[in-house]
Structure formats: structure tokens, C-alpha cells
Design a protein around this motif. Structure first.
Motif, PDB file in Angstrom:
ATOM      1  N   ASP A  64      -3.106   4.622  -1.954  1.00 31.93           N
ATOM      2  CA  ASP A  64      -4.493   4.889  -0.923  1.00 31.93           C
ATOM      3  C   ASP A  64      -4.191   6.386  -1.014  1.00 31.93           C
ATOM      4  O   ASP A  64      -3.157   7.173  -0.420  1.00 31.93           O
ATOM      5  CB  ASP A  64      -4.065   3.726   0.218  1.00 31.93           C
ATOM      6  CG  ASP A  64      -5.139   4.627   1.735  1.00 31.93           C
ATOM      7  OD1 ASP A  64      -5.797   5.993   1.547  1.00 31.93           O
ATOM      8  OD2 ASP A  64      -5.013   3.944   2.325  1.00 31.93           O
ATOM      9  N   ILE A  83       0.761  -1.391   0.383  1.00 33.57           N
ATOM     10  CA  ILE A  83       0.270   0.074  -0.116  1.00 33.57           C
ATOM     11  C   ILE A  83       0.949   1.134  -0.166  1.00 33.57           C
ATOM     12  O   ILE A  83       2.155   1.157   1.127  1.00 33.57           O
ATOM     13  CB  ILE A  83      -1.300   0.274   1.898  1.00 33.57           C
ATOM     14  CG1 ILE A  83      -2.208  -1.430   1.342  1.00 33.57           C
ATOM     15  CG2 ILE A  83      -1.671   0.984   1.309  1.00 33.57           C
ATOM     16  CD1 ILE A  83      -2.837  -1.468   2.193  1.00 33.57           C
ATOM     17  N   ILE A  91     -10.022  -1.261   3.401  1.00 38.08           N
ATOM     18  CA  ILE A  91      -9.644  -1.889   4.615  1.00 38.08           C
ATOM     19  C   ILE A  91     -10.614  -1.266   5.655  1.00 38.08           C
ATOM     20  O   ILE A  91     -11.141   0.207   5.428  1.00 38.08           O
ATOM     21  CB  ILE A  91      -8.749  -1.277   5.271  1.00 38.08           C
ATOM     22  CG1 ILE A  91      -7.782  -0.731   4.265  1.00 38.08           C
ATOM     23  CG2 ILE A  91      -8.181  -1.411   6.155  1.00 38.08           C
ATOM     24  CD1 ILE A  91      -6.404   0.077   3.955  1.00 38.08           C
TER      25      ILE A  91
HETATM   26  N1  THG Z   1      -6.025   3.541   5.290  1.00 37.42           N
HETATM   27  C1  THG Z   1      -3.705   2.522   5.736  1.00 37.42           C
HETATM   28  N2  THG Z   1      -4.282   2.244   6.865  1.00 37.42           N
HETATM   29  C2  THG Z   1      -4.910   2.303   7.502  1.00 37.42           C
HETATM   30  C3  THG Z   1      -6.035   3.014   7.564  1.00 37.42           C
HETATM   31  C4  THG Z   1      -6.391   3.963   7.057  1.00 37.42           C
HETATM   32  N3  THG Z   1      -4.952   1.375   8.759  1.00 37.42           N
HETATM   33  C5  THG Z   1      -5.727   1.839   9.791  1.00 37.42           C
HETATM   34  C6  THG Z   1      -6.695   2.536   9.443  1.00 37.42           C
HETATM   35  N4  THG Z   1      -7.606   3.147   8.752  1.00 37.42           N
HETATM   36  C7  THG Z   1      -7.963   1.458   9.437  1.00 37.42           C
HETATM   37  N5  THG Z   1      -8.395   0.345  10.242  1.00 37.42           N
HETATM   38  C8  THG Z   1      -9.135   0.848  11.464  1.00 37.42           C
HETATM   39  C9  THG Z   1      -9.188  -0.259  11.949  1.00 37.42           C
HETATM   40  C10 THG Z   1     -10.525  -0.093  12.447  1.00 37.42           C
HETATM   41  C11 THG Z   1     -11.340   1.095  12.659  1.00 37.42           C
HETATM   42  C12 THG Z   1     -11.225   1.995  11.867  1.00 37.42           C
HETATM   43  C13 THG Z   1      -9.868   1.783  10.762  1.00 37.42           C
HETATM   44  C14 THG Z   1     -12.775   1.390  13.852  1.00 37.42           C
HETATM   45  N6  THG Z   1     -13.709  -0.068  14.021  1.00 37.42           N
HETATM   46  C15 THG Z   1     -14.955   0.237  14.630  1.00 37.42           C
HETATM   47  C16 THG Z   1     -14.727  -0.679  16.073  1.00 37.42           C
HETATM   48  O1  THG Z   1     -13.942  -1.639  16.582  1.00 37.42           O
HETATM   49  O2  THG Z   1     -15.102  -0.037  16.543  1.00 37.42           O
HETATM   50  C17 THG Z   1     -15.592  -0.192  13.874  1.00 37.42           C
HETATM   51  C18 THG Z   1     -15.817   0.093  12.368  1.00 37.42           C
HETATM   52  C19 THG Z   1     -17.701  -0.594  11.061  1.00 37.42           C
HETATM   53  O3  THG Z   1     -18.135  -1.099  12.611  1.00 37.42           O
HETATM   54  O4  THG Z   1     -17.639  -1.073  10.483  1.00 37.42           O
HETATM   55  O5  THG Z   1     -13.442   2.458  13.681  1.00 37.42           O
HETATM   56  O6  THG Z   1      -6.761   4.538   6.290  1.00 37.42           O
HETATM   57  N7  THG Z   1      -3.824   2.028   4.689  1.00 37.42           N
END
Ligand code: THG
Length: 266
Positions: free
Chosen positions: A160, A120, A226
Motif C-alpha cells: 500500500d 498489507i 479498500i
Molecule cells: N490503507 C489501508 N488500510 C486502511 C486505509 C488505507 N484502513 C482504513 C482506511 N484507509 C480505509 N477504510 C475506510 C473506511 C470508511 C471510509 C473511508 C475509508 C469512508 N466511508 C464513507 C462513509 O462511511 O460514509 C463512504 C465512502 C463511499 O461511499 O465510497 O469514508 O488507506 N491499508
């Protein structure tokens, strides 16, 4: 849509707690649930202090690779941590990520040279995340050109474009869509990926905004997300979008997912 499951990430409070308590069962279940929900790759991110990151990543990777067969997406802001854990991956996956910050490309590209690993590439540099489309395109070109000097073709790169919150930039999604179109014109075989939740920071009903963003992004040509594959509403939105885009003959995938109870009321 290539789904990268996001749920094994130490920045999520329940996961942070499981990491601190070395609760392997919790991590294992998250791996299995995401694989069963249809994830193609599993993101693993320690989210700890740099001193503990390598050890934590190795612990997570071990559990995930014991539990499921799908490849990893190794997520760390520190290229040297990725370098240290890389050889413990059982099969080629995705490195998350490189950018033009520091010497990330110079550490990661040689590591995956001559392998089947994908990467990525974030469109940011030492000045941070650009606001305009032109700077994003310039950074993307440099990331792809650098990759080619290591024999890494555009088809192994997930660009990304780092979507910024709609609350801070009213044209965020329009710029994202524009970036996708322009990048694909230059590199038709490159893949585009994005997280889905940054878009809705500071807004109520975030899940509605995230789902609608997925629809727009998919229509614009995004190849990968993601995301939380266990979020049934999000999967329903994704399958509906793919059917509406003419990618699901006789709506078979959509109808089958409903019949199997993967989407719809629980
Ligand atoms: N680009 C790249 N990598 C990344 C991101 C990106 N890595 C980290 C992040 N952004 C993506 N990972 C997350 C992990 C958890 C959540 C959001 C992004 C999150 N989860 C909620 C929870 O766990 O409560 C549930 C979300 C749902 O139900 O849909 O908030 O942008 N390359």
C-alpha cells in the motif's frame, strides 16, 4: 480488482455508535450487504482505545464470521492486538498491516509464517509517510526482503503506497502511479492495494475525485482497493474501467451488472 470492503470500521461515526451500543444486527447487516455487493474480504477495524481494542475486534469478528463466508482483513495499527485476535479467524485472510514502524514486521511476519495469510505492507517507517518515490521503493524492498526471511513470498504481500491527499501534493497520483510501475518491475508478482478516499481530502465533490482515482490506479496496475462495495457509482466506475482496459470480454460483466440492477439508476 480484489475488493476489500471498508464499512466495518469504528472510525466511521455510525459504526462507532453501533460498537458502543453493541448493536450486533447493524454490524451483521453491513457484513451481508458488502458480501452481496461482491467484496472479496471484509476489513474489520475497532477504532477504539487500545485497552478495548482486542475485545471489540473479537466481537466484530464473531458477528462477521457468523454472517458471511468471506475472509477477514484484520485492521489495526497495533500489531499486538492483531496477534491477540489472530487465532479467532476461521480462515486465512489479510493482516492490515505491517510497515517499517517499530517492530510490526517482527510481530506479524512470524505469526503468518507457514500459513496462507496475506499481509498489507504500508510504505512508511518511523519517519512517517515519505513524499518521494525513491524512499517508498526503498521501504518496499526492505518490507519484502524481511518477509522473505520468514518464507513469505511477494505474492502474499499487498503493498500500500499510502497515497497522500491531492490538496497537499499536486503530484500525489503521478507519484503513486510511478511507484506502482517501479515496484512491479522489481516484484512482478506483488499486489498493490490502496484506500480510495485519502486522495480527495479537502476537496469538494470527493466521490467524483475518488472514482476517477480508482480509474487511474486500476489502469496503472493496482490489484486491490479498500472501498465501499455498496457504493453503486464506484462499482459502475470500476466495471467500466475494467471493460475499457480490455479485461471484460464482450463487456459481459458490465452488461450483466446493469441488467441485474447492481449498477445504474436505482
Ligand atoms: N490503507 C489501508 N488500510 C486502511 C486505509 C488505507 N484502513 C482504513 C482506511 N484507509 C480505509 N477504510 C475506510 C473506511 C470508511 C471510509 C473511508 C475509508 C469512508 N466511508 C464513507 C462513509 O462511511 O460514509 C463512504 C465512502 C463511499 O461511499 O465510497 O469514508 O488507506 N491499508
Amino acid at each position: 480488482m480484489i475488493i476489500i470492503g471498508e464499512k466495518i470500521n469504528g472510525t466511521i461515526p455510525v459504526v462507532k455508535k453501533a460498537i458502543e451500543e453493541r448493536d450486533a444486527e447493524f454490524i451483521r447487516n453491513r457484513a451481508i450487504d458488502q458480501a452481496e455487493a461482491g467484496a472479496h474480504y471484509l476489513d474489520v477495524c475497532a477504532g477504539t482505545a487500545p485497552e478495548e481494542e482486542v475485545e471489540t475486534l473479537l466481537w466484530l469478528m464473531d458477528i462477521v464470521q457468523d454472517a458471511v463466508d468471506i475472509p477477514l482483513c484484520i485492521d489495526s495499527p497495533n500489531p499486538r492486538s492483531i496477534e491477540a485476535v489472530f487465532k479467532y479467524a476461521k480462515k486465512p485472510g489479510i493482516i492490515n498491516s505491517v510497515s517499517l514502524e517499530g517492530d510490526k514486521c517482527e510481530v506479524i511476519y512470524p505469526l503468518i509464517q507457514g500459513t496462507e495469510w496475506q499481509v498489507i505492507a504500508l510504505t512508511c517507517d518511523n519517519n512517517g509517510i515519505p513524499k518521494n518515490v525513491e524512499t517508498r521503493i526503498d521501504i518496499a524492498k526492505e518490507l519484502v526482503e524481511k518477509a522473505s526471511t520468514y518464507g513469505i513470498a511477494p505474492e502474499r504481500i499487498y503493498l500500500d503506497p499510502l497515497v497522500i491527499a491531492l490538496a497537499t501534493d499536486n503530484k500525489s497520483v503521478l507519484n503513486f502511479v510511478d511507484t506502482i510501475h517501479k515496484i512491479k518491475e522489481i516484484y512482478p508478482t506483488i499486489k498493490i492495494t490502496s484506500g480510495l478516499s485519502n486522495i480527495s481530502f479537502g476537496m469538494p465533490l470527493r466521490k467524483v475525485v475518488n472514482q476517477t482515482f480508482l480509474t487511474i490506479a486500476a489502469f496503472a496496475g493496482m490489484d486491490s482497493a479498500i472501498m465501499d462495495p455498496c457504493n453503486r457509482d464506484m462499482i459502475a466506475t470500476l466495471l467500466a474501467t475494467e471493460a475499457l482496459m480490455g479485461l471484460d470480454r464482450n463487456c459481459r460483466k458490465y452488461n450483466t451488472a446493469f441488467r441485474k440492477g447492481l449498477i445504474g439508476p436505482k
